[in-house]
Structures are given as C-alpha cells and as structure tokens.
Design a protein around this motif. Structure first.
Motif, mmCIF file in Angstrom:
data_model
loop_
_atom_site.group_PDB
_atom_site.id
_atom_site.type_symbol
_atom_site.label_atom_id
_atom_site.label_comp_id
_atom_site.label_asym_id
_atom_site.label_seq_id
_atom_site.Cartn_x
_atom_site.Cartn_y
_atom_site.Cartn_z
ATOM 1 N N ALA A 65 0.837 -1.198 0.000
ATOM 2 C CA ALA A 65 0.000 0.000 0.000
ATOM 3 C C ALA A 65 0.872 1.249 0.000
ATOM 4 O O ALA A 65 1.978 1.240 0.547
ATOM 5 N N VAL A 66 0.334 2.315 -0.587
ATOM 6 C CA VAL A 66 1.025 3.597 -0.659
ATOM 7 C C VAL A 66 -0.037 4.695 -0.698
ATOM 8 O O VAL A 66 -1.137 4.481 -1.194
ATOM 9 N N ALA A 67 0.301 5.864 -0.166
ATOM 10 C CA ALA A 67 -0.672 6.962 -0.089
ATOM 11 C C ALA A 67 -0.365 8.078 -1.075
ATOM 12 O O ALA A 67 0.794 8.332 -1.418
ATOM 13 N N ILE A 79 -5.286 5.804 0.004
ATOM 14 C CA ILE A 79 -4.302 4.739 0.217
ATOM 15 C C ILE A 79 -4.566 3.699 -0.856
ATOM 16 O O ILE A 79 -5.639 3.091 -0.898
ATOM 17 N N HIS A 80 -3.621 3.547 -1.762
ATOM 18 C CA HIS A 80 -3.751 2.616 -2.884
ATOM 19 C C HIS A 80 -3.184 1.262 -2.473
ATOM 20 O O HIS A 80 -2.080 1.188 -1.940
ATOM 21 N N THR A 81 -3.932 0.200 -2.733
ATOM 22 C CA THR A 81 -3.446 -1.152 -2.478
ATOM 23 C C THR A 81 -3.896 -2.044 -3.623
ATOM 24 O O THR A 81 -4.970 -1.841 -4.196
ATOM 25 N N VAL A 82 -3.063 -3.009 -3.971
ATOM 26 C CA VAL A 82 -3.355 -3.906 -5.084
ATOM 27 C C VAL A 82 -3.744 -5.263 -4.534
ATOM 28 O O VAL A 82 -2.917 -5.953 -3.923
ATOM 29 N N ARG A 101 -3.811 -5.005 6.150
ATOM 30 C CA ARG A 101 -2.776 -4.692 7.149
ATOM 31 C C ARG A 101 -1.884 -3.540 6.689
ATOM 32 O O ARG A 101 -1.608 -2.606 7.448
ATOM 33 N N GLU A 102 -1.405 -3.631 5.443
ATOM 34 C CA GLU A 102 -0.497 -2.603 4.931
ATOM 35 C C GLU A 102 -1.201 -1.260 4.779
ATOM 36 O O GLU A 102 -0.603 -0.205 5.037
ATOM 37 N N SER A 103 -2.467 -1.267 4.399
ATOM 38 C CA SER A 103 -3.232 -0.016 4.306
ATOM 39 C C SER A 103 -3.368 0.629 5.676
ATOM 40 O O SER A 103 -3.248 1.856 5.817
#
Length: 169
Positions: A65-67, A79-82, A101-103
């Motif tokens: 994840a990344v914002a 917050i982008h997650t694939v 979790r990562e988000s």
C-alpha cells in the motif's frame, strides 16, 4: 477500534483516508479505482505518476500500500493497495489480508483516525464476496493500529450483507 459498515459510494466518504482497490499501474482503471481517480481528479493521478517514476517503476506489488493526496475527494488521502486476483488453484488469502494490514500501517503513518475500505478483490478480481468479507473483517480486527474507525463501504446490498455476516460471525 470501531468497525462500521455503509452501503454507498466510497468516493463520497468524509473520512481521513479512503482505500483504493488499485491496479498495479496506479494509473486508474475500472470499478473503485476508476471512480476514485475520476472524482479525485488530476492531483491523484499526478502523485501516482510520481510514485511510478520513483519508487514503483514496475508498479505497486500486490498486497502493498502507498498513499497519495485525495485531490477533490472529501478525504485527505487515498491509500492505494493492489489486491490479488482470486484463484481456485492457489490460496492467495495472505495477499488479500496484507492489503488490509499494509493499508492500516500507511494510515497510521499519516495519522489517519478514520479509514474507509472497499471490498478489495471482490469485483473484477473475482474474489467470492463471503470469503472477501471474512478475510477483511478478520484481518482488520486483528490489526495493531491507531485508526479509530474502519468503515467498510460496500457497493451493493449483497456485499453489505456479506460483511455484516462476517462482522457478527
């Protein structure tokens, strides 16, 4: 942490951060991803392009994840997650859990108190809704986070019912 549910459009949520069920390119697409990019406007895409030009030249890996800014959305951040594509031959539930979790880790790093999640991987990626809900709710409940409210924003009454079952089960 409080877990809530809502039937509706994630792009209309007045929260600190909305989670985008993104594709690895971070350039927008269909479903939630397309809606967030359309409503968020060019600022979201500009930051996604910058991420691709720097840290994620090959795209955002599944489960990470990344914002970025939220642009014109009511939220402050996206917050982008694939999410993983569902497979009948391979158990990818650990990757799906990692998205949640990562988000939440990214949300913590931003200081976000409220986060809205879609049903990650339950659209075009084909994850069965009941199992997607089980993984989402179980993972969020077990997460160590400072987030005060996680809101699952579901696109249909059937999806909402699946998440409500997972929450009460």
């Amino acid at each position: 942490m409080r877990i809530t549910m809502a039937l509706g459009d994630i792009t209309e949520q007045d929260v600190d951060a909305v989670v985008n069920a993104a594709n690895s390119s971070l350039m927008g697409g269909g479903g939630v991803d397309g809606a967030i990019h359309r409503r968020g406007g060019p600022a979201v895409l500009d930051e996604c392009r910058a991420l691709r030009a720097s840290r994620y030249g090959r795209g955002l890996p599944t489960g990470q994840a990344v914002a970025t800014t939220a642009g014109n959305l009511p939220a402050r951040w996206v917050i982008h997650t694939v999410g993983p594509v569902h497979s009948r031959d391979e158990d990818r539930s650990a990757l799906l859990a990692s998205c949640y979790r990562e988000s939440l880790k990214v949300a913590d790093s931003l200081g976000a108190a409220t986060v809205a999640f879609p049903a990650i991987s339950a659209g075009i990626y084909g994850w069965p809704m009941d199992d997607a809900a089980r993984v989402a709710v179980t993972t969020v409940r077990a997460a160590s986070t400072s987030v005060e409210e996680v809101r699952f924003v579901l696109f249909s009454a059937d999806a909402l019912a699946a998440f409500e079952r997972a929450l009460s089960g």
